[in-house]
Scaffold this active site. Structure first.
Site, PDB file in Angstrom:
ATOM      1  N   HIS A   1       0.837  -1.207   0.000  1.00  0.00           N
ATOM      2  CA  HIS A   1       0.000   0.000   0.000  1.00  0.00           C
ATOM      3  C   HIS A   1       0.874   1.260   0.000  1.00  0.00           C
ATOM      4  O   HIS A   1       0.632   2.199  -0.773  1.00  0.00           O
ATOM      5  CB  HIS A   1      -0.901  -0.054   1.245  1.00  0.00           C
ATOM      6  CG  HIS A   1      -1.827   1.107   1.422  1.00  0.00           C
ATOM      7  ND1 HIS A   1      -3.198   0.987   1.319  1.00  0.00           N
ATOM      8  CD2 HIS A   1      -1.588   2.405   1.729  1.00  0.00           C
ATOM      9  CE1 HIS A   1      -3.748   2.173   1.539  1.00  0.00           C
ATOM     10  NE2 HIS A   1      -2.794   3.047   1.800  1.00  0.00           N
ATOM     11  N   GLU A   2       1.916   1.281   0.845  1.00  0.00           N
ATOM     12  CA  GLU A   2       2.767   2.476   0.947  1.00  0.00           C
ATOM     13  C   GLU A   2       3.635   2.641  -0.300  1.00  0.00           C
ATOM     14  O   GLU A   2       3.828   3.764  -0.772  1.00  0.00           O
ATOM     15  CB  GLU A   2       3.635   2.437   2.212  1.00  0.00           C
ATOM     16  CG  GLU A   2       2.857   2.364   3.531  1.00  0.00           C
ATOM     17  CD  GLU A   2       1.740   3.388   3.671  1.00  0.00           C
ATOM     18  OE1 GLU A   2       1.853   4.506   3.126  1.00  0.00           O
ATOM     19  OE2 GLU A   2       0.727   3.073   4.326  1.00  0.00           O
TER      20      GLU A   2
ATOM     21  N   HIS B   1       1.538   4.248  -2.900  1.00  0.00           N
ATOM     22  CA  HIS B   1       1.367   5.702  -2.720  1.00  0.00           C
ATOM     23  C   HIS B   1       2.471   6.468  -3.440  1.00  0.00           C
ATOM     24  O   HIS B   1       2.219   7.488  -4.075  1.00  0.00           O
ATOM     25  CB  HIS B   1       1.411   6.077  -1.235  1.00  0.00           C
ATOM     26  CG  HIS B   1       0.075   6.079  -0.556  1.00  0.00           C
ATOM     27  ND1 HIS B   1      -0.980   6.834  -1.011  1.00  0.00           N
ATOM     28  CD2 HIS B   1      -0.379   5.438   0.554  1.00  0.00           C
ATOM     29  CE1 HIS B   1      -2.034   6.659  -0.206  1.00  0.00           C
ATOM     30  NE2 HIS B   1      -1.695   5.805   0.749  1.00  0.00           N
TER      31      HIS B   1
HETATM   32 ZN    ZN Z   1      -2.876   5.064   2.225  1.00  0.00          ZN
END
Ligand code: ZN
Length: 187
Positions: free
Chosen positions: A146-147, A150
């Protein structure tokens, strides 16, 4: 004896950027300056993540388009993982794909079943430029993916299709934080 300060205790809580803000939807730039400003950014990321009760936070979520994220996240065995990673690359994402609940501090109050690999490795450097390799399974593997997403300008709704995606985007449009016109133009 260890006398290390708690991460984020020297940081400032910064305003979170919400879905639709252009900084969340563009690729972040590599860090080239490993001076005090980077340590300050990492402290601010921790302070902001803890204030928002998150388990991970990327720099562009506070409006800084640099390749840095922090985390304080349990895995499925309840082992706590705490740290930061600068200029990360997701070098492995494998084993089984699991659909599990995922949320994001840039879409507060919304959650959706999102597919992620059960094992991930991210490699980069620390705040001093020393090599770091972070390996995770389960929920922490999800956090690493997820990171890293980003920093590529990808948010988890981008990984959804069909009804799941429509449901998240509809909820985002109706959320109190989406008053910004930017969110409407994204949705
Ligand atoms: Zn997030």
């Amino acid at each position: 004896m260890r006398n290390r300060s708690i991460p984020g205790s020297a940081g400032r809580v910064r305003a979170l950027r919400m879905l639709g803000d252009p900084v969340l939807h563009a690729r972040c730039e590599p860090v080239t300056d490993f001076g005090p400003a980077l340590s300050e950014l990492i402290e601010d990321l921790f302070a902001t993540m803890y204030a928002a009760r998150g388990v991970g936070l990327a720099a562009n979520q506070i409006g800084v388009p640099l390749r840095v994220f922090v985390y304080d996240c349990p895995d499925d065995e309840d082992v706590r993982h705490l740290g930061h990673l600068v200029n990360p690359r997701l070098t492995r994402a494998d084993e089984i794909v699991l659909r599990g609940p995922e949320g994001c501090l840039s879409l507060p109050g919304i959650e959706a079943g999102t597919e992620r690999y059960d094992h991930a490795v991210a490699e980069g450097v620390d705040r001093h430029g020393e090599p770091l390799r972070i390996e995770g399974t389960g929920f922490f593997a999800r956090c690493l993916q997820h990171e890293c997403d980003h920093l590529e300008g990808t948010v988890y709704p981008d990984r959804l299709t069909g009804r799941r995606r429509s449901r998240v985007l509809r909820a985002a449009r109706r959320a109190p934080w989406s008053a910004a016109a930017a969110a409407d133009s994204y949705v």
